[in-house]
Design a protein around this motif. Structure first.
Motif, PDB file in Angstrom:
ATOM      1  N   TYR A  33      -1.244   3.849  -1.490  1.00 20.25           N
ATOM      2  CA  TYR A  33      -2.335   3.300  -2.308  1.00 20.25           C
ATOM      3  C   TYR A  33      -2.295   3.758  -3.769  1.00 20.25           C
ATOM      4  O   TYR A  33      -3.328   3.770  -4.423  1.00 20.25           O
ATOM      5  N   GLN A  38      -4.383   3.672   7.983  1.00 18.09           N
ATOM      6  CA  GLN A  38      -4.971   2.892   6.900  1.00 18.09           C
ATOM      7  C   GLN A  38      -6.467   3.188   6.786  1.00 18.09           C
ATOM      8  O   GLN A  38      -6.975   3.427   5.686  1.00 18.09           O
ATOM      9  N   ARG A  58       0.825  -1.213   0.000  1.00 16.75           N
ATOM     10  CA  ARG A  58       0.000   0.000   0.000  1.00 16.75           C
ATOM     11  C   ARG A  58       0.862   1.268   0.000  1.00 16.75           C
ATOM     12  O   ARG A  58       0.350   2.356  -0.241  1.00 16.75           O
ATOM     13  N   HIS A  60      -7.282  -3.102  -6.761  1.00 18.35           N
ATOM     14  CA  HIS A  60      -5.886  -3.339  -6.389  1.00 18.35           C
ATOM     15  C   HIS A  60      -5.743  -4.429  -5.316  1.00 18.35           C
ATOM     16  O   HIS A  60      -4.643  -4.683  -4.832  1.00 18.35           O
ATOM     17  N   LEU A 120      -9.957   0.536  -4.536  1.00 17.32           N
ATOM     18  CA  LEU A 120      -9.342  -0.356  -3.547  1.00 17.32           C
ATOM     19  C   LEU A 120      -9.533  -1.816  -3.937  1.00 17.32           C
ATOM     20  O   LEU A 120      -8.610  -2.623  -3.852  1.00 17.32           O
ATOM     21  N   GLU A 154      -8.222   4.899   3.524  1.00 14.29           N
ATOM     22  CA  GLU A 154      -9.200   4.112   2.768  1.00 14.29           C
ATOM     23  C   GLU A 154     -10.575   4.772   2.740  1.00 14.29           C
ATOM     24  O   GLU A 154     -11.324   4.591   1.781  1.00 14.29           O
ATOM     25  N   TRP A 203      -7.009  -4.370  -2.243  1.00 18.70           N
ATOM     26  CA  TRP A 203      -6.921  -3.822  -0.896  1.00 18.70           C
ATOM     27  C   TRP A 203      -8.265  -3.821  -0.188  1.00 18.70           C
ATOM     28  O   TRP A 203      -8.359  -3.441   0.974  1.00 18.70           O
TER      29      TRP A 203
END
Length: 117
Positions: free
Chosen positions: A51, A98, A26, A113, A110, A102, A115
């Motif tokens: 990110y 985080q 990330r 990727h 997200l 996010e 995540w």
């Protein structure tokens, strides 16, 4: 003959290592800036990409620290319960960082990727 870091550069480098360990893919492209290494006044900044979406700046100044999303000249502060470096629980710090990041990134990005499940 190796290059030796001063104590403040070492703190900044350790922060980068912790971020890499806790946030994995990330985060990337760490830069340590504005180091002042005086026993009476220590400060530094770390800038990194998070990110593939934000540039984040962590500032440390005489024990207190925090992060913001860099928007050029100014930043958007990221709230965190851990405000004093020597007393911080870095598991909590990176979990809250985080979460804050996010919240500001579309779920579709997200998910694409890996995540967000």
């Amino acid at each position: 003959m190796g290059f030796e870091l001063n104590p403040t550069e070492k703190m900044a480098s350790d922060f980068c290592d912790m971020a890499r360990r806790r946030l994995g893919n990330r985060v990337k492209d760490f830069q340590i800036l504005d180091v002042i290494d005086d026993p009476n006044y220590r400060s530094f900044s770390v800038i990194f990409e998070a990110y593939n979406y934000f540039i984040v700046r962590m500032n440390y100044d005489r024990g207190s620290f925090g992060c913001c999303i860099s928007t050029g000249k100014h930043g958007i502060s990221l709230p965190n319960s851990q405000q004093w470096y020597d007393k911080a629980d870095f598991n909590v710090f990176f979990r809250e960082l985080q979460e804050q990041l996010e919240l500001r990134i579309p779920d579709k990005f997200l998910r694409a990727h890996g995540w967000l499940k």
